[in-house]
Design an enzyme around this catalytic site. Structure first.
Site, PDB file in Angstrom:
ATOM      1  N   SER A   1      -1.537   0.458  -1.858  1.00 44.37           N
ATOM      2  CA  SER A   1      -2.681   1.245  -2.344  1.00 44.37           C
ATOM      3  C   SER A   1      -3.253   0.605  -3.601  1.00 44.37           C
ATOM      4  O   SER A   1      -2.550   0.463  -4.607  1.00 44.37           O
ATOM      5  CB  SER A   1      -2.229   2.673  -2.654  1.00 44.37           C
ATOM      6  OG  SER A   1      -3.248   3.331  -3.381  1.00 44.37           O
TER       7      SER A   1
ATOM      8  N   HIS B   1      -4.819  -0.009   1.471  1.00 43.37           N
ATOM      9  CA  HIS B   1      -5.116   1.423   1.388  1.00 43.37           C
ATOM     10  C   HIS B   1      -6.066   1.673   0.212  1.00 43.37           C
ATOM     11  O   HIS B   1      -5.783   1.266  -0.915  1.00 43.37           O
ATOM     12  CB  HIS B   1      -3.796   2.184   1.192  1.00 43.37           C
ATOM     13  CG  HIS B   1      -3.925   3.668   1.226  1.00 43.37           C
ATOM     14  ND1 HIS B   1      -3.994   4.393   2.401  1.00 43.37           N
ATOM     15  CD2 HIS B   1      -3.986   4.587   0.222  1.00 43.37           C
ATOM     16  CE1 HIS B   1      -4.079   5.687   2.115  1.00 43.37           C
ATOM     17  NE2 HIS B   1      -4.080   5.832   0.790  1.00 43.37           N
TER      18      HIS B   1
ATOM     19  N   ASP C   1      -8.099   4.566  -1.866  1.00 45.06           N
ATOM     20  CA  ASP C   1      -8.188   6.005  -2.151  1.00 45.06           C
ATOM     21  C   ASP C   1      -9.544   6.363  -2.741  1.00 45.06           C
ATOM     22  O   ASP C   1      -9.896   5.911  -3.836  1.00 45.06           O
ATOM     23  CB  ASP C   1      -7.094   6.395  -3.159  1.00 45.06           C
ATOM     24  CG  ASP C   1      -5.714   6.352  -2.545  1.00 45.06           C
ATOM     25  OD1 ASP C   1      -5.526   6.987  -1.489  1.00 45.06           O
ATOM     26  OD2 ASP C   1      -4.828   5.692  -3.123  1.00 45.06           O
TER      27      ASP C   1
ATOM     28  N   MET D   1     -11.655   9.336  -4.249  1.00 47.69           N
ATOM     29  CA  MET D   1     -11.489  10.684  -4.824  1.00 47.69           C
ATOM     30  C   MET D   1     -12.797  11.109  -5.488  1.00 47.69           C
ATOM     31  O   MET D   1     -13.451  10.303  -6.152  1.00 47.69           O
ATOM     32  CB  MET D   1     -10.393  10.678  -5.880  1.00 47.69           C
ATOM     33  CG  MET D   1      -9.054  10.146  -5.389  1.00 47.69           C
ATOM     34  SD  MET D   1      -7.796  10.355  -6.653  1.00 47.69           S
ATOM     35  CE  MET D   1      -6.468   9.365  -5.949  1.00 47.69           C
TER      36      MET D   1
ATOM     37  N   HIS E   1      -8.781   6.267   2.646  1.00 48.81           N
ATOM     38  CA  HIS E   1      -8.232   7.630   2.522  1.00 48.81           C
ATOM     39  C   HIS E   1      -9.213   8.453   1.687  1.00 48.81           C
ATOM     40  O   HIS E   1      -9.297   8.281   0.479  1.00 48.81           O
ATOM     41  CB  HIS E   1      -6.852   7.548   1.843  1.00 48.81           C
ATOM     42  CG  HIS E   1      -6.211   8.878   1.609  1.00 48.81           C
ATOM     43  ND1 HIS E   1      -5.109   9.035   0.785  1.00 48.81           N
ATOM     44  CD2 HIS E   1      -6.487  10.127   2.081  1.00 48.81           C
ATOM     45  CE1 HIS E   1      -4.754  10.308   0.765  1.00 48.81           C
ATOM     46  NE2 HIS E   1      -5.568  10.989   1.540  1.00 48.81           N
TER      47      HIS E   1
ATOM     48  N   MET F   1     -10.244  11.528  -0.130  1.00 50.77           N
ATOM     49  CA  MET F   1      -9.826  12.787  -0.755  1.00 50.77           C
ATOM     50  C   MET F   1     -11.081  13.409  -1.352  1.00 50.77           C
ATOM     51  O   MET F   1     -11.281  13.419  -2.574  1.00 50.77           O
ATOM     52  CB  MET F   1      -8.751  12.514  -1.814  1.00 50.77           C
ATOM     53  CG  MET F   1      -7.407  12.204  -1.189  1.00 50.77           C
ATOM     54  SD  MET F   1      -6.275  11.407  -2.334  1.00 50.77           S
ATOM     55  CE  MET F   1      -6.832   9.718  -2.143  1.00 50.77           C
TER      56      MET F   1
ATOM     57  N   MET G   1       0.807  13.588   3.594  1.00 45.66           N
ATOM     58  CA  MET G   1       0.924  13.362   2.145  1.00 45.66           C
ATOM     59  C   MET G   1       2.327  13.746   1.689  1.00 45.66           C
ATOM     60  O   MET G   1       2.794  14.847   1.967  1.00 45.66           O
ATOM     61  CB  MET G   1      -0.094  14.222   1.370  1.00 45.66           C
ATOM     62  CG  MET G   1      -1.546  13.779   1.449  1.00 45.66           C
ATOM     63  SD  MET G   1      -1.904  12.124   0.829  1.00 45.66           S
ATOM     64  CE  MET G   1      -1.289  12.135  -0.839  1.00 45.66           C
TER      65      MET G   1
ATOM     66  N   GLY H   1      -4.132  12.957  -5.412  1.00 47.55           N
ATOM     67  CA  GLY H   1      -4.894  12.895  -6.662  1.00 47.55           C
ATOM     68  C   GLY H   1      -4.446  11.800  -7.604  1.00 47.55           C
ATOM     69  O   GLY H   1      -5.265  11.228  -8.316  1.00 47.55           O
ATOM     70  N   PHE H   2      -3.148  11.514  -7.598  1.00 43.44           N
ATOM     71  CA  PHE H   2      -2.638  10.549  -8.571  1.00 43.44           C
ATOM     72  C   PHE H   2      -1.541   9.675  -7.975  1.00 43.44           C
ATOM     73  O   PHE H   2      -0.769  10.135  -7.132  1.00 43.44           O
ATOM     74  CB  PHE H   2      -2.094  11.275  -9.808  1.00 43.44           C
ATOM     75  CG  PHE H   2      -3.142  12.088 -10.510  1.00 43.44           C
ATOM     76  CD1 PHE H   2      -3.958  11.508 -11.478  1.00 43.44           C
ATOM     77  CD2 PHE H   2      -3.343  13.419 -10.173  1.00 43.44           C
ATOM     78  CE1 PHE H   2      -4.964  12.246 -12.095  1.00 43.44           C
ATOM     79  CE2 PHE H   2      -4.347  14.170 -10.784  1.00 43.44           C
ATOM     80  CZ  PHE H   2      -5.162  13.581 -11.747  1.00 43.44           C
TER      81      PHE H   2
ATOM     82  N   GLY I   1       1.946   7.240  -8.638  1.00 46.13           N
ATOM     83  CA  GLY I   1       3.122   7.312  -9.507  1.00 46.13           C
ATOM     84  C   GLY I   1       3.866   8.634  -9.507  1.00 46.13           C
ATOM     85  O   GLY I   1       4.676   8.895 -10.398  1.00 46.13           O
TER      86      GLY I   1
ATOM     87  N   ASP J   1       2.231   8.797   2.479  1.00 52.02           N
ATOM     88  CA  ASP J   1       1.505   8.337   1.298  1.00 52.02           C
ATOM     89  C   ASP J   1       1.942   9.146   0.084  1.00 52.02           C
ATOM     90  O   ASP J   1       1.755  10.355   0.042  1.00 52.02           O
ATOM     91  CB  ASP J   1      -0.001   8.518   1.549  1.00 52.02           C
ATOM     92  CG  ASP J   1      -0.867   8.035   0.402  1.00 52.02           C
ATOM     93  OD1 ASP J   1      -0.346   7.387  -0.528  1.00 52.02           O
ATOM     94  OD2 ASP J   1      -2.086   8.311   0.435  1.00 52.02           O
TER      95      ASP J   1
ATOM     96  N   GLY K   1       4.718   8.240  -3.516  1.00 53.60           N
ATOM     97  CA  GLY K   1       6.110   8.120  -3.944  1.00 53.60           C
ATOM     98  C   GLY K   1       6.973   7.259  -3.038  1.00 53.60           C
ATOM     99  O   GLY K   1       8.206   7.410  -3.014  1.00 53.60           O
TER     100      GLY K   1
ATOM    101  N   GLY L   1       1.763   2.377  -3.586  1.00 55.53           N
ATOM    102  CA  GLY L   1       0.914   1.949  -4.699  1.00 55.53           C
ATOM    103  C   GLY L   1       1.734   1.329  -5.797  1.00 55.53           C
ATOM    104  O   GLY L   1       1.883   0.094  -5.886  1.00 55.53           O
TER     105      GLY L   1
HETATM  106  C1  DX5 Z   1      -2.415   9.696  -4.070  1.00 53.98           C
HETATM  107  C2  DX5 Z   1      -2.940   8.591  -3.219  1.00 53.98           C
HETATM  108  C3  DX5 Z   1      -1.958   7.518  -2.954  1.00 53.98           C
HETATM  109  C4  DX5 Z   1      -1.452   6.778  -4.165  1.00 53.98           C
HETATM  110  C5  DX5 Z   1       0.019   6.515  -3.921  1.00 53.98           C
HETATM  111  O1  DX5 Z   1      -3.277  10.759  -4.021  1.00 53.98           O
HETATM  112  O2  DX5 Z   1      -3.391   9.068  -1.981  1.00 53.98           O
HETATM  113  O3  DX5 Z   1      -2.455   6.580  -1.989  1.00 53.98           O
HETATM  114  O4  DX5 Z   1      -2.096   5.571  -4.399  1.00 53.98           O
HETATM  115  O5  DX5 Z   1       0.557   5.980  -5.065  1.00 53.98           O
HETATM  116  P1  DX5 Z   1       2.148   5.818  -5.288  1.00 53.98           P
HETATM  117  O6  DX5 Z   1       2.621   4.915  -4.206  1.00 53.98           O
HETATM  118  O7  DX5 Z   1       2.218   5.220  -6.637  1.00 53.98           O
HETATM  119  O8  DX5 Z   1       2.730   7.190  -5.200  1.00 53.98           O
HETATM  120 ZN    ZN Z   2      -3.863   7.573  -0.412  1.00 51.31          ZN
END
Ligand code: DX5
Ligand code: ZN
Length: 227
Positions: free
Chosen positions: A8, A31, A33, A35, A64, A66, A135, A140-141, A143, A173, A175, A195
């Site tokens: 990502s 990937h 994202d 948002m 993706h 969102m 998910m 949204g974030f 890490g 997707d 963690g 990511g």
């Molecule tokens: C979160 C995103 C993910 C994000 C995953 O809302 O959809 O794609 O980049 O990031 P990590 O792999 O760091 O959890």
């Molecule tokens: Zn994503």
């Protein structure tokens, strides 16, 4: 069953996408994202950026969304040439109509489920989709920590895919690390978004190989295939 690793770029250096993309050439898809600060409390970028990424990326784009109102925006990403376009189940009342439109344009159609969204109503819609994104964090974030509580949904999806013989990719997707990827693979995922664990690694290519190996060696049902 193939294993796909999709880094990502949310975790990449936003000012250097071209060089960041060259660090993940051994991955399967990129990937991306999107948002809108409405569907999720964060903002990234939109179609203009994706059109440019489409020109420079050596790998196909896995979009993706969102965002609210995917009916309005999703087709544009397919028209830009994205390989797959995934919208959220919670953001639309007409998922089948939108998926058909995306497929008609030539993209793979995906549907994403937030951690609290039940998969049951979507199982019978699987023929309309090429991918389901489960998910494993609240969207949204980057890490955040992997939520193992979402795994039963994957098991349900995997059993439905096996039963129907459909070619639907099951993506996780959020963690995903070299530890949590084993849990998700065992539960039935075949497509893994990562990511921070890829772009945070000193050697992203080595990390991609490690993730791929761990997922492949913990593949759902692998033990049952021995006779
Ligand atoms: C979160 C995103 C993910 C994000 C995953 O809302 O959809 O794609 O980049 O990031 P990590 O792999 O760091 O959890
Ligand atoms: Zn994503």
């Amino acid at each position: 069953m193939a294993t796909r690793i999709n880094p990502s770029i949310l975790a990449a250096d936003f000012a250097n996408f071209e060089s960041e993309l060259s660090r993940i050439r051994s991955a399967d898809l990129v990937h991306v994202d999107i948002m809108d600060n409405h569907f999720v409390p964060n903002l990234t970028f939109g179609l203009g950026m994706v059109e440019r990424l489409q020109q420079i990326s050596p790998l196909p784009l896995d979009i993706h969304l969102m965002i609210d109102d995917p009916e309005r925006w999703a087709p544009g990403y397919a028209e830009a040439g994205a390989y797959s376009v995934t919208f959220h189940a919670e953001a639309t009342t007409e998922p089948v109509a939108l998926a058909r439109r995306l497929r008609q344009i030539g993209a793979r159609a995906g549907i994403a489920l937030k951690p609290g969204t039940d998969v049951a109503p979507y199982l019978e819609l699987l023929p309309e989709f090429d991918q389901v994104l489960v998910m494993t964090v609240e969207p949204g974030f980057g890490g955040q920590s992997f939520m193992e509580s979402t795994m039963p949904k994957l098991a349900q999806l995997r059993s439905e895919v096996q039963k129907t013989g459909l070619d639907v990719w099951l993506q996780v997707d959020g963690g995903i690390t070299e530890q949590t990827i084993e849990i998700a693979a065992l539960a039935g995922a075949d497509t893994f978004v990562a990511g921070s664990s890829v772009f945070g690694a000193e050697n992203p290519a080595a990390q991609i190989s490690l993730l791929r190996e761990r997922a492949a060696s913990h593949r759902h049902g692998a033990g049952n295939l021995e006779s």
